[in-house]
Design a protein around this motif. Structure first.
Motif, PDB file in Angstrom:
ATOM      1  N   VAL A 101     -41.582 -36.766 -60.665  1.00 49.65           N
ATOM      2  CA  VAL A 101     -42.043 -37.462 -61.856  1.00 49.65           C
ATOM      3  C   VAL A 101     -40.990 -37.332 -62.941  1.00 49.65           C
ATOM      4  N   THR A 102     -41.076 -38.214 -63.909  1.00 45.20           N
ATOM      5  CA  THR A 102     -40.046 -38.284 -64.950  1.00 45.20           C
ATOM      6  C   THR A 102     -40.334 -37.404 -66.155  1.00 45.20           C
ATOM      7  N   ARG A 103     -41.428 -36.658 -66.127  1.00 44.56           N
ATOM      8  CA  ARG A 103     -41.728 -35.713 -67.200  1.00 44.56           C
ATOM      9  C   ARG A 103     -42.528 -34.557 -66.625  1.00 44.56           C
ATOM     10  N   ARG A 104     -42.537 -33.462 -67.371  1.00 44.03           N
ATOM     11  CA  ARG A 104     -43.327 -32.298 -66.957  1.00 44.03           C
ATOM     12  C   ARG A 104     -44.807 -32.679 -66.991  1.00 44.03           C
ATOM     13  N   LEU A 105     -45.548 -32.275 -65.992  1.00 44.23           N
ATOM     14  CA  LEU A 105     -46.978 -32.573 -65.933  1.00 44.23           C
ATOM     15  C   LEU A 105     -47.775 -31.550 -66.730  1.00 44.23           C
ATOM     16  N   THR A 106     -48.915 -31.986 -67.213  1.00 46.20           N
ATOM     17  CA  THR A 106     -49.839 -31.112 -67.930  1.00 46.20           C
ATOM     18  C   THR A 106     -51.074 -30.899 -67.048  1.00 46.20           C
ATOM     19  N   PRO A 107     -51.896 -29.912 -67.358  1.00 44.12           N
ATOM     20  CA  PRO A 107     -53.125 -29.742 -66.572  1.00 44.12           C
ATOM     21  C   PRO A 107     -54.001 -30.992 -66.560  1.00 44.12           C
ATOM     22  N   THR A 108     -54.012 -31.731 -67.647  1.00 50.42           N
ATOM     23  CA  THR A 108     -54.800 -32.966 -67.700  1.00 50.42           C
ATOM     24  C   THR A 108     -54.285 -33.998 -66.703  1.00 50.42           C
ATOM     25  N   ASP A 109     -52.971 -34.057 -66.517  1.00 49.21           N
ATOM     26  CA  ASP A 109     -52.391 -35.010 -65.566  1.00 49.21           C
ATOM     27  C   ASP A 109     -52.901 -34.809 -64.148  1.00 49.21           C
ATOM     28  N   VAL A 110     -53.157 -33.569 -63.775  1.00 52.87           N
ATOM     29  CA  VAL A 110     -53.491 -33.267 -62.382  1.00 52.87           C
ATOM     30  C   VAL A 110     -54.918 -32.748 -62.218  1.00 52.87           C
ATOM     31  N   ALA A 111     -55.763 -33.017 -63.196  1.00 53.02           N
ATOM     32  CA  ALA A 111     -57.162 -32.599 -63.100  1.00 53.02           C
ATOM     33  C   ALA A 111     -57.912 -33.534 -62.164  1.00 53.02           C
ATOM     34  N   ARG A 123     -39.163 -27.654 -58.719  1.00 56.99           N
ATOM     35  CA  ARG A 123     -37.883 -27.566 -59.415  1.00 56.99           C
ATOM     36  C   ARG A 123     -37.769 -28.713 -60.417  1.00 56.99           C
ATOM     37  N   GLU A 124     -36.880 -28.500 -61.352  1.00 56.28           N
ATOM     38  CA  GLU A 124     -36.508 -29.539 -62.311  1.00 56.28           C
ATOM     39  C   GLU A 124     -35.030 -29.804 -62.093  1.00 56.28           C
ATOM     40  N   GLN A 125     -34.693 -31.080 -61.939  1.00 55.29           N
ATOM     41  CA  GLN A 125     -33.300 -31.419 -61.673  1.00 55.29           C
ATOM     42  C   GLN A 125     -32.988 -32.783 -62.263  1.00 55.29           C
ATOM     43  N   ARG A 126     -31.996 -32.832 -63.128  1.00 57.22           N
ATOM     44  CA  ARG A 126     -31.512 -34.079 -63.738  1.00 57.22           C
ATOM     45  C   ARG A 126     -32.640 -34.955 -64.296  1.00 57.22           C
ATOM     46  N   GLY A 127     -33.519 -34.348 -65.059  1.00 59.57           N
ATOM     47  CA  GLY A 127     -34.577 -35.101 -65.710  1.00 59.57           C
ATOM     48  C   GLY A 127     -35.733 -35.492 -64.810  1.00 59.57           C
ATOM     49  N   LEU A 128     -35.729 -35.026 -63.576  1.00 56.93           N
ATOM     50  CA  LEU A 128     -36.855 -35.263 -62.676  1.00 56.93           C
ATOM     51  C   LEU A 128     -37.531 -33.934 -62.372  1.00 56.93           C
ATOM     52  N   LEU A 147     -50.714 -41.319 -62.276  1.00 51.95           N
ATOM     53  CA  LEU A 147     -49.277 -41.129 -62.492  1.00 51.95           C
ATOM     54  C   LEU A 147     -48.516 -42.436 -62.309  1.00 51.95           C
ATOM     55  N   VAL A 148     -48.944 -43.251 -61.358  1.00 49.62           N
ATOM     56  CA  VAL A 148     -48.342 -44.582 -61.173  1.00 49.62           C
ATOM     57  C   VAL A 148     -48.610 -45.440 -62.403  1.00 49.62           C
ATOM     58  N   GLU A 149     -49.876 -45.474 -62.862  1.00 49.06           N
ATOM     59  CA  GLU A 149     -50.236 -46.265 -64.047  1.00 49.06           C
ATOM     60  C   GLU A 149     -49.447 -45.837 -65.277  1.00 49.06           C
ATOM     61  N   ALA A 150     -49.207 -44.557 -65.411  1.00 53.25           N
ATOM     62  CA  ALA A 150     -48.463 -44.038 -66.567  1.00 53.25           C
ATOM     63  C   ALA A 150     -46.962 -44.306 -66.451  1.00 53.25           C
ATOM     64  N   GLY A 151     -46.534 -44.770 -65.287  1.00 53.60           N
ATOM     65  CA  GLY A 151     -45.123 -45.088 -65.081  1.00 53.60           C
ATOM     66  C   GLY A 151     -44.231 -43.867 -64.938  1.00 53.60           C
ATOM     67  N   VAL A 152     -44.791 -42.719 -64.536  1.00 50.00           N
ATOM     68  CA  VAL A 152     -43.988 -41.502 -64.429  1.00 50.00           C
ATOM     69  C   VAL A 152     -43.702 -41.089 -62.989  1.00 50.00           C
ATOM     70  N   LEU A 153     -44.367 -41.683 -62.012  1.00 48.69           N
ATOM     71  CA  LEU A 153     -44.131 -41.316 -60.612  1.00 48.69           C
ATOM     72  C   LEU A 153     -42.866 -41.999 -60.118  1.00 48.69           C
ATOM     73  N   ALA A 154     -41.860 -41.193 -59.772  1.00 44.86           N
ATOM     74  CA  ALA A 154     -40.582 -41.729 -59.288  1.00 44.86           C
ATOM     75  C   ALA A 154     -40.545 -41.798 -57.770  1.00 44.86           C
ATOM     76  N   ASP A 155     -41.243 -40.864 -57.079  1.00 47.97           N
ATOM     77  CA  ASP A 155     -41.198 -40.831 -55.619  1.00 47.97           C
ATOM     78  C   ASP A 155     -42.337 -39.943 -55.128  1.00 47.97           C
ATOM     79  N   ILE A 156     -42.773 -40.195 -53.896  1.00 50.62           N
ATOM     80  CA  ILE A 156     -43.821 -39.381 -53.289  1.00 50.62           C
ATOM     81  C   ILE A 156     -43.623 -39.342 -51.775  1.00 50.62           C
ATOM     82  N   VAL A 157     -43.845 -38.185 -51.196  1.00 49.87           N
ATOM     83  CA  VAL A 157     -43.933 -38.005 -49.749  1.00 49.87           C
ATOM     84  C   VAL A 157     -45.218 -37.233 -49.526  1.00 49.87           C
ATOM     85  N   TYR A 158     -46.085 -37.722 -48.649  1.00 48.60           N
ATOM     86  CA  TYR A 158     -47.375 -37.062 -48.496  1.00 48.60           C
ATOM     87  C   TYR A 158     -47.830 -37.052 -47.050  1.00 48.60           C
ATOM     88  N   ALA A 159     -48.817 -36.211 -46.799  1.00 41.86           N
ATOM     89  CA  ALA A 159     -49.457 -36.122 -45.489  1.00 41.86           C
ATOM     90  C   ALA A 159     -50.898 -35.734 -45.680  1.00 41.86           C
TER      91      ALA A 159
END
Length: 163
Positions: A101-111, A123-128, A147-159
């Motif tokens: 994501v393009t910014r640090r997440l808050t507890p509200t983001d992932v509630a 990790r944090e690397q080059r603004g991601l 996160l998609v609606e907020a425009g902050v999700l840059a990439d995802i890999v999931y299972a």
């Protein structure tokens, strides 16, 4: 992958397999031969030396009748020991994701709506910001959508995994 056909539903199979070469290929071929695209596939071999086998977890979309057919086909494969099927919204399933994501997440983001979700900054690397997140699909999917609606999700890999 979104499916617009009203008869298509989201499914998850957990397939216990003999820990032999070709188990994943056999399962993937069964899906391909019936025109069913696999959304995610995760698996492992024997958990320790001498363990009885491995497991493959597959998520996919199809009609209930196509799901019933693929159940019969996969169960007949020589390397398959057993198969458990779950609707994607089953509370027995867990979804995990590595997200950027393009910014640090808050507890509200992932509630979640009703539960706390696992969220760990990797990790944090080059603004991601790289996070590991996990929970039931019914709780985690809305978080990812936000996160998609907020425009902050840059990439995802999931299972998705199931017991």
């Amino acid at each position: 992958m979104m499916h617009t056909s009203s008869d298509h539903q989201h499914w998850v199979f957990r397939v216990d397999v003999a820990d032999r070469a070709g188990a994943v290929t056999s399962i993937a071929s069964a899906f391909s031969n019936r025109g069913i695209s696999i959304e995610t596939l995760v698996g492992h071999g024997a958990a320790y030396p001498g363990a009885p086998g491995g497991a493959v977890v597959v998520t996919f979309w199809c009609s209930p009748s196509a799901k019933d057919e693929i159940v019969r086909v996969v169960q007949r494969l020589s390397k398959v020991i057993s198969l458990q099927e779950h609707p994607y919204d089953s509370e027995e399933l867990r979804k995990s994701a590595l997200i950027r994501v393009t910014r640090r997440l808050t507890p509200t983001d992932v509630a979640g709506r009703e539960t706390f979700l696992t969220c760990e900054l990797v990790r944090e690397q080059r603004g991601l910001f790289h996070y590991f997140v996990a929970g039931s699909p019914s709780e985690l999917d809305p978080v990812i959508a936000r996160l998609v609606e907020a425009g902050v999700l840059a990439d995802i890999v999931y299972a998705v995994i199931g017991a």
